[in-house]
Design a protein around this motif. Sequence first.
Motif, mmCIF file in Angstrom:
data_model
loop_
_atom_site.group_PDB
_atom_site.id
_atom_site.type_symbol
_atom_site.label_atom_id
_atom_site.label_comp_id
_atom_site.label_asym_id
_atom_site.label_seq_id
_atom_site.Cartn_x
_atom_site.Cartn_y
_atom_site.Cartn_z
ATOM 1 N N MET A 123 54.409 31.874 58.172
ATOM 2 C CA MET A 123 53.619 32.342 57.043
ATOM 3 C C MET A 123 52.549 31.321 56.695
ATOM 4 O O MET A 123 52.772 30.108 56.754
ATOM 5 N N GLU A 176 47.117 33.792 52.560
ATOM 6 C CA GLU A 176 46.262 34.866 53.056
ATOM 7 C C GLU A 176 44.785 34.514 52.996
ATOM 8 O O GLU A 176 43.979 35.060 53.751
ATOM 9 N N GLN A 177 44.386 33.541 52.135
ATOM 10 C CA GLN A 177 42.974 33.162 52.069
ATOM 11 C C GLN A 177 42.543 32.352 53.284
ATOM 12 O O GLN A 177 41.351 32.118 53.483
ATOM 13 N N VAL A 193 42.884 33.422 56.350
ATOM 14 C CA VAL A 193 42.481 34.363 57.400
ATOM 15 C C VAL A 193 41.053 34.820 57.142
ATOM 16 O O VAL A 193 40.714 35.263 56.038
ATOM 17 N N SER A 202 38.278 37.486 58.292
ATOM 18 C CA SER A 202 38.090 38.762 58.988
ATOM 19 C C SER A 202 36.606 39.015 59.167
ATOM 20 O O SER A 202 35.840 38.978 58.200
ATOM 21 N N GLN A 238 40.290 38.803 63.433
ATOM 22 C CA GLN A 238 40.985 37.985 62.449
ATOM 23 C C GLN A 238 41.235 36.604 63.048
ATOM 24 O O GLN A 238 41.800 36.486 64.144
ATOM 25 N N THR A 241 48.165 39.217 62.784
ATOM 26 C CA THR A 241 48.910 39.166 61.535
ATOM 27 C C THR A 241 49.984 40.240 61.497
ATOM 28 O O THR A 241 49.928 41.234 62.226
ATOM 29 N N VAL A 289 53.352 41.279 58.420
ATOM 30 C CA VAL A 289 53.571 41.747 57.054
ATOM 31 C C VAL A 289 52.860 40.838 56.066
ATOM 32 O O VAL A 289 52.588 39.663 56.347
ATOM 33 N N ARG A 290 52.551 41.380 54.903
ATOM 34 C CA ARG A 290 51.891 40.627 53.838
ATOM 35 C C ARG A 290 52.796 40.621 52.614
ATOM 36 O O ARG A 290 53.361 41.640 52.241
ATOM 37 N N LEU A 334 50.716 35.611 50.735
ATOM 38 C CA LEU A 334 51.063 35.103 52.060
ATOM 39 C C LEU A 334 50.871 36.196 53.098
ATOM 40 O O LEU A 334 50.930 37.383 52.795
ATOM 41 N N VAL A 335 50.654 35.755 54.331
ATOM 42 C CA VAL A 335 50.526 36.693 55.441
ATOM 43 C C VAL A 335 51.273 36.120 56.638
ATOM 44 O O VAL A 335 51.277 34.910 56.866
ATOM 45 N N GLU A 336 51.932 36.993 57.385
ATOM 46 C CA GLU A 336 52.679 36.571 58.570
ATOM 47 C C GLU A 336 51.747 36.419 59.759
ATOM 48 O O GLU A 336 50.863 37.252 59.977
#
Length: 410
Positions: free
Chosen positions: A297, A300-301, A303, A305, A310, A336, A338-339, A343-345
């Motif tokens: 994890m 999320e910021q 990443v 796009s 990504q 990526t 799950v979110r 957080l993002v995986e």
Amino acid sequence: MSPNLKTSTSLIAVLALAGALGVAWWVQRPPATATTKSAAAAQPGVAGGAPARAAVVVETAPVRRQAVADDVEAVGSLRSRQGTVVRAEVAGRVVQIGFRDGQKVVRGQFLVQLDDRLQQAQLQQAQAELSIAQANHRRNTELVAQGFISQRGLDESAAAVKVAQAKAELARATAARLRVLAPFDGVAGLRNISVGDYLKDGADIVNLEDMNAMYVDFRLPERWQARVRPGQSARVQVEALPERAFAAVVQAVDPQIDANGRSLIVRGCIDNRRLQLRPGMFARVAARLGDDRAALMIPEQAVVSQGGRQSVYRLVKAEGPEGTPAWRGERVDVQTGVRLAGLVEIVQGLAEGERVVTAGQQRIQGDGALLRVADTSAAATPAAPAASSAAVAWAETLPGPSPCGAAPAR
């Protein structure tokens, strides 16, 4: 004076003025000092007096491995386990009502009586005819034994008894249709009739809902169809009770994919013996598709796009000026998963323990740019949220067997 002469004179005047301005600037410019020359020569990466590009200040966070639940969120609606609109089967005038609005009723309870005087009279006539036919048949049986009548007469009387029995059953069934009973246990709604109303066949009387168990129907993207199965647990919240969460069990999955939205229709069941939920409510569903698993994890910021791509900027150790340790940014494409909240995986592209840029990516000019890390703390990644918020309490579980079967684990 000719036009050509005027043009030549103007051009000479402009050139003379430009030359005079250039000479004035050259005479008045400050002389270059030795300090300025030595400073320019001491700057690393200077070529022809151009200043070197400074290190970009960024914030970073580590890639962490932590337990993540495979939960997928959806919206749905509630419906009662059994629900119907009680209707009149035959036309008739209402003479009696046996329930109140919102009353709990049990299966077979009397609800409405229509005027059945004509049907009761027909039933009595049919029963009288049946009694006569049975008496004639008994008499013919004795006469056949004594040889006074033929066997044919006995057969005809037996058939007459059967016809009379059928007429009596028909009259009894017709009279019974004028007495409306509850088809199952439930809660009666608001009645639409009064005593004295004349109802046509098929007219609505009252809606009846069995709300001890509630169904929640929701849709999931078709990519989850291989992972959704009966018996899995889900968490349901409704707008009317935002501080409560209700446990649901997946009862069935529609075998057909909805062609319009390419979605999978799933039905869950909720124990509602306290009658806190009602049909038609809007529901938010978080379905758990498997056990907790370890996942990488990052915030999320981190990443970026762009154009369907990504990527993240990963920190790579490098050598700075005069051999000092430094960091450089390397752009890496990632996949990526799950979110969660913030957080993002990361499924592919990074390894545990690496650091990624979380702020300042827009100032990085391509791969290999020199970076200066503003945050040195290793605890820059927020913790994964729990499966249920502490501010939301689970609804109380009632004793006894659940109407939905085994209760899911929370």
